[in-house]
Design a protein around this motif. Structure first.
Motif, PDB file in Angstrom:
ATOM      1  N   VAL A  34      22.825 -26.685   4.526  1.00 53.98           N
ATOM      2  CA  VAL A  34      21.852 -26.708   5.849  1.00 53.98           C
ATOM      3  C   VAL A  34      20.486 -27.394   5.688  1.00 53.98           C
ATOM      4  O   VAL A  34      19.852 -27.711   4.450  1.00 53.98           O
ATOM      5  N   ASP A  35      20.085 -28.082   6.847  1.00 59.75           N
ATOM      6  CA  ASP A  35      18.627 -28.538   6.631  1.00 59.75           C
ATOM      7  C   ASP A  35      17.537 -27.594   6.724  1.00 59.75           C
ATOM      8  O   ASP A  35      17.265 -26.893   7.281  1.00 59.75           O
ATOM      9  N   VAL A  36      17.054 -27.346   5.292  1.00 54.85           N
ATOM     10  CA  VAL A  36      16.367 -26.203   5.116  1.00 54.85           C
ATOM     11  C   VAL A  36      14.703 -26.222   5.826  1.00 54.85           C
ATOM     12  O   VAL A  36      14.460 -25.002   6.495  1.00 54.85           O
ATOM     13  N   PRO A  37      14.173 -27.343   5.878  1.00 57.50           N
ATOM     14  CA  PRO A  37      12.943 -27.300   6.834  1.00 57.50           C
ATOM     15  C   PRO A  37      13.081 -26.930   8.132  1.00 57.50           C
ATOM     16  O   PRO A  37      12.326 -26.329   8.698  1.00 57.50           O
ATOM     17  N   LEU A  38      14.350 -27.468   8.848  1.00 55.90           N
ATOM     18  CA  LEU A  38      14.711 -26.915   9.975  1.00 55.90           C
ATOM     19  C   LEU A  38      14.986 -25.492  10.174  1.00 55.90           C
ATOM     20  O   LEU A  38      14.594 -24.807  11.125  1.00 55.90           O
ATOM     21  N   ASP A  51      11.892 -23.446  10.186  1.00 51.93           N
ATOM     22  CA  ASP A  51      11.173 -23.677  11.594  1.00 51.93           C
ATOM     23  C   ASP A  51      11.688 -22.559  12.390  1.00 51.93           C
ATOM     24  O   ASP A  51      11.024 -21.912  13.080  1.00 51.93           O
ATOM     25  N   LYS A  68      18.362 -20.410   1.362  1.00 56.76           N
ATOM     26  CA  LYS A  68      18.846 -20.701   2.617  1.00 56.76           C
ATOM     27  C   LYS A  68      19.645 -19.053   3.069  1.00 56.76           C
ATOM     28  O   LYS A  68      19.136 -18.401   4.032  1.00 56.76           O
TER      29      LYS A  68
END
Length: 368
Positions: free
Chosen positions: A43-47, A50, A249
């Motif tokens: 997964v896109d961790v920064p997203l 957020d 995650k």
């Protein structure tokens, strides 16, 4: 053989509470299921961070939230945000604070071992007042052009040398000084998620691995949108103070799930259960000759919720540390607290089927 016995470590009965040294909290199966599901994909961790922050803020009733790898990490990240204020060069420069406001005011009565996390970000702690007496005038006089934040330990708010959070906030706000509150273990009640913000705090740090029941390596900061954005910039996975405090995650998803469950709990029923467990311990111990037990609450600052009733135990001829150590040597080991000269039995983490073994252990050691 259980998972811990493989390593020669015995699972214990936790009558101490949600403290790190015994593993924090016992996670709900739904939290574990969410974490297992999260492990199956990238997964896109920064997203994800957020969106997790947005969800936690909505559940808590706050403006914004930042997920951290625990409350201590949250203190370091929040402090770094107050020092660097989103400036990319300053973020990379920390903990070197050259050219920045670099002092964190703290009431002398609020000093404790966890404020090392504030210093870890590069801030210099400046004590105000004494452990028994502090005035708002002293706080005002301590503010200089180096003051970057005021650090407030909620667990010590009832100490003689403390000041009401609302009054401190009203004093520092005109100076533009952020007020950071350590509320790691200040749950329950659920209302504390927003009470500190309502009293004027700018950033409030909570543990996710205590009463919330999330992963032990989780926590979050609640606060205003601008400051939470600055916290995120100093947090993992960015190259910053928070980079060494990253989590995964699975933990992020587990924390959000735990917060969802936490805000739905019936704490009227939970407090009644804690009271019944404590009363059962008191009744059994008071049957042992030479022993006295009572229901009470903590009177000194610490890392445990003060609202939870405890059973306090005393025995002539046996000190509290001696009883604690004897209980830890039993099979299974029993972890208890020591407060003042008494052993403290905290029911917060006790399962129903652990009450009888706990009482048996206490009666056995006290009788011996």
């Amino acid at each position: 053989m259980g998972v811990y016995e493989r390593f020669g470590v015995a699972p214990l009965i936790n009558a101490l509470g949600t403290v790190t040294v015994v593993g924090g909290s016992r996670m709900d199966p739904r939290v574990l299921e969410a974490m297992a599901a999260a492990s199956g994909s990238f997964v896109d961790v920064p997203l994800l961070l957020d969106r997790a922050g947005t969800t936690i803020a909505r559940l808590a009733g706050a403006e914004a939230a930042c997920v951290t790898s625990g409350a201590a990490a949250g203190l370091a990240v929040a402090t770094a945000a107050c020092l660097a204020h989103g400036d990319p060069e300053r973020i990379r420069q920390l903990p070197d604070t050259t050219g920045m406001r670099d002092q964190a005011l703290v009431l002398a009565a609020h000093r404790m071992v966890y404020d090392q996390a504030v210093r870890l970000a590069g801030a210099e702690l400046v004590e105000v007042g004494t452990s028994t007496s502090t005035t708002l005038e002293q706080v005002d006089a301590a503010i200089t052009d180096r003051t970057a934040l005021l650090f407030y330990f909620a667990g010590a708010s009832g100490m003689p040398g403390s000041l009401p959070l609302r009054d401190v906030a009203a004093l520092v706000k005109p100076h533009g000084i952020p007020l950071v509150v350590d509320a790691a273990a200040e749950l329950p009640p659920v209302g504390n998620l927003t009470s500190f913000l309502a009293d004027g705090a700018d950033l409030v740090v909570f543990s996710g691995g205590k009463e919330i029941g999330g992963p032990q390596s989780s926590g979050f900061i609640l606060g205003t949108e601008p400051l939470i954005t600055e916290c995120s910039l100093t947090n993992f996975p960015n190259h910053s103070i928070g980079r060494s405090m990253k989590t995964d995650k699975e933990t992020i998803v587990g924390l959000v799930t735990a917060v969802e469950l936490f805000v739905q709990r019936d704490y009227g029923a939970i407090f009644a259960r804690w009271r019944r467990l404590s009363e059962s311990v008191v009744a059994a111990v008071n049957e042992v000759p030479g022993c006295t037990a009572r229901i009470g609450y903590p009177t000194v600052p610490g890392i445990q919720p003060r609202e939870i009733p405890r059973a306090y135990i005393d025995q002539a001829g046996l000190t509290a540390p001696e009883l604690r150590d004897r209980l830890l040597r039993r099979k299974p080991p029993v972890a208890v607290g020591v407060e003042g000269g008494s052993v403290a039995i905290n029911p917060q983490c006790l399962a129903d089927d652990e009450l009888e073994p706990l009482i048996e252990a206490l009666v056995s050691e006290l009788s011996a």
